[in-house]
Design an enzyme around this catalytic site. Structure first.
Site, short mmCIF file in Angstrom:
data_model
loop_
_atom_site.label_atom_id
_atom_site.label_comp_id
_atom_site.label_asym_id
_atom_site.label_seq_id
_atom_site.Cartn_x
_atom_site.Cartn_y
_atom_site.Cartn_z
N HIS A 13 16.22 2.57 8.19
CA HIS A 13 16.74 1.98 9.43
C HIS A 13 18.24 1.75 9.23
O HIS A 13 18.68 1.42 8.12
CB HIS A 13 16.08 0.64 9.73
N CYS A 24 15.54 -7.80 8.55
CA CYS A 24 14.29 -7.18 9.04
C CYS A 24 13.34 -8.22 9.59
O CYS A 24 12.56 -7.95 10.49
CB CYS A 24 13.55 -6.47 7.91
N ASN A 37 11.91 -4.83 14.12
CA ASN A 37 11.28 -3.64 14.68
C ASN A 37 10.32 -3.97 15.82
O ASN A 37 9.55 -3.11 16.26
CB ASN A 37 10.51 -2.88 13.60
N HIS A 75 0.82 2.95 10.27
CA HIS A 75 0.50 1.52 10.15
C HIS A 75 1.37 0.67 11.06
O HIS A 75 1.05 -0.47 11.34
CB HIS A 75 0.65 1.06 8.70
N ALA A 104 0.81 -1.21 0.00
CA ALA A 104 0.00 0.00 0.00
C ALA A 104 0.86 1.27 0.00
O ALA A 104 0.32 2.37 0.06
CB ALA A 104 -0.95 -0.01 1.20
N GLU A 122 12.43 2.48 16.88
CA GLU A 122 12.21 1.46 15.85
C GLU A 122 12.83 0.12 16.25
O GLU A 122 12.95 -0.78 15.43
CB GLU A 122 12.76 1.95 14.51
O1 SUG Z 1 8.83 -0.13 8.40
N1 SUG Z 1 7.85 -1.66 5.42
C1 SUG Z 1 8.63 -1.70 6.64
C2 SUG Z 1 9.94 -2.40 6.41
C3 SUG Z 1 10.67 -2.63 7.69
C4 SUG Z 1 12.04 -3.14 7.49
N2 SUG Z 1 12.66 -3.38 8.72
C5 SUG Z 1 13.97 -3.21 9.00
N3 SUG Z 1 14.76 -2.51 8.18
N4 SUG Z 1 14.41 -3.66 10.10
C6 SUG Z 1 8.86 -0.30 7.18
O2 SUG Z 1 9.09 0.63 6.39
C7 SUG Z 1 5.86 -1.20 4.12
C8 SUG Z 1 4.37 -1.23 4.29
C9 SUG Z 1 3.59 -0.83 3.07
O3 SUG Z 1 4.04 -0.01 2.30
O4 SUG Z 1 2.47 -1.35 2.93
C10 SUG Z 1 6.57 -1.28 5.45
O5 SUG Z 1 5.99 -1.00 6.48
#
Ligand code: SUG
Length: 420
Positions: A230, A351, A100, A127, A19, A162
């Protein structure tokens, strides 16, 4: 008591979708509106877990959170007139990225000799901000033995936290006191700096860390601007090794000096920008790798498939391996894994996991994986996870009932219906 590192991977939830919710996360933005494949995504995650279970002999997991989140839907007064990104927030499967979920300080580092966990408040992204109370419910069960674990509440807003994605631990062995490294960003750039310095300092105080063995480092604002939302997108540590891009920190030489001052055994494996540009590192997630110590003491780097497909990244990896295997450097294997469904939302192998150093016997066994349990989980994913979700499915009653039923089947099978 024998302390070992357990990777708790997030099982990819049945509502996994694209999304475009994370500003500053280039993969998330560029896949916004694509169809997603939750079943394939979850099975990719299971295959990664199985590989690491075979390599390490231990593997944990955390469960998808309840989605769609009815409380958030009501709080946002969602109806058809609301923008699609807002309507998608209560459906996010973002808890799959358990790096996270929390910041973890192992027992040898803390004043009371317990392993401390603070769920991340993730307040920068709507979210993700909904995750922590439900994450904490799982942590309270999985690490419920209060003789060995202390679970905190999340850091209060508006300090952005985070979790382990901006935290590293250097140590000579898991049983010995380590050096904990917190990497924060400063606001003011094109993209949000999601980890705030005061959140990191608060977590360090709450965990009872020794200030003399705790280091706070500023992330390179140019890395954040290039899409490293991150720190674990540009650096990862394991044991005495820091594997990092040359442009990870605001003051790279100063960061190494600060770490060496408290941890003289530090071994830096730096990838120069001339070998792999910051942009290519972020595109391929070379550093969002699991740097594992194998039973023979050598290290393996579990990287996304995208690394093998990148000429510059793969050339660097091959040269590093040739040199290390000849000269005895720490990283002896580079192992690609297919987590493309997660990668398309900006989540690589690192992640997808939360590292907890503890005695496995002190963890609720319902959160630990073995081959038979992996068979059961995969069977439920194959039977219940939606094959495909299109953007127009988000918000529909049909998708809500299949997502709720799928998670319910998993909880029942794992004897964790109490999380329902
Ligand atoms: O928080 N993506 C996550 C990815 C997290 C990656 N985690 C680490 N680097 N540890 C974020 O950005 C995408 C959701 C969306 O676009 O629907 C999202 O939340």
């Amino acid at each position: 008591m024998s302390l070992t590192e357990i990777n708790f991977d997030g099982i990819v939830g049945p509502s996994h979708n694209y999304a475009g919710l994370s500003l500053g996360n280039i993969a998330s933005a560029s896949h916004a509106g694509d169809p997603s494949y939750p079943r394939a995504a979850a099975l990719q995650g299971m295959a990664k877990m199985r590989g690491n279970l075979a390599r390490l002999g231990v593997q944990g997991f955390l469960l998808p959170l309840p989605r769609p989140n009815q409380a958030l839907t009501s709080a946002l007064a969602l109806d058809d007139s609301a923008p699609p990104q807002l309507r998608a927030a209560p459906w996010s499967a973002s808890s799959m990225w358990t790096a996270n979920a929390a910041t973890v300080s192992p027992a040898p580092d803390t004043a009371d000799g317990r392993c401390h966990l603070t769920p991340a408040n993730l307040v920068t992204m709507l979210h993700r901000a909904q995750e922590w109370p439900d994450t904490k419910r799982q942590l309270d069960i999985a690490f419920g033995d209060t003789r060995h674990f202390a679970i905190h509440d999340a850091v209060p807003p508006s300090f952005g936290d985070e979790g382990a994605a901006n935290h590293m631990r250097l140590c000579e062995s898991h049983d010995a006191a380590g050096v904990e490294v917190f990497v924060y960003g400063k606001t003011g750039g094109a993209f949000p700096a999601r980890q705030h310095e005061q959140a990191s300092r608060l977590v360090a105080r709450a965990h009872g860390l020794d200030p003399a063995r705790t280091v706070f480092i500023e992330q390179n604002p140019e890395a954040i601007a290039a899409g490293a939302f991150h720190n674990d997108v540009v650096a990862v540590a394991n044991g005495p090794v820091l594997f990092t891009h040359a442009e990870a920190f605001a003051d790279q030489a100063g960061a190494y000096a600060a770490l060496r001052a408290v941890f003289p055994a530090l071994e830096v494996v730096e990838v120069p920008s001339g070998a792999v540009t910051l942009q290519e590192a972020i595109r391929t997630y070379l550093f969002n790798a699991q740097l594992l110590t194998l039973p023979d003491g050598s290290m393996a780097l579990i990287v996304p498939e995208e690394c093998r497909e990148s000429p510059s990244v793969w050339a660097w990896a091959q040269a590093m391996l040739a040199s290390n295997n000849g000269l005895g450097g720490p990283i002896r294997q580079v192992i690609p894994v297919d987590v493309k469904q997660s990668m398309a939302n900006g989540g690589g192998p690192a992640c997808l996991r939360l590292r907890v150093v503890c005695d496995p016997a002190t963890v609720d066994p319902r959160f630990l994986l073995d081959e038979a349990k992996a068979d059961v989980i995969e069977g439920i994913i194959a039977a219940h996870w939606p094959r495909q979700i299109d953007p127009s499915d988000i918000g529909t009653d049909d998708l809500a009932s299949s997502v709720i039923a799928a998670r319910g089947a998993l909880l029942d099978a794992l004897n964790l219906a109490q999380l329902g």
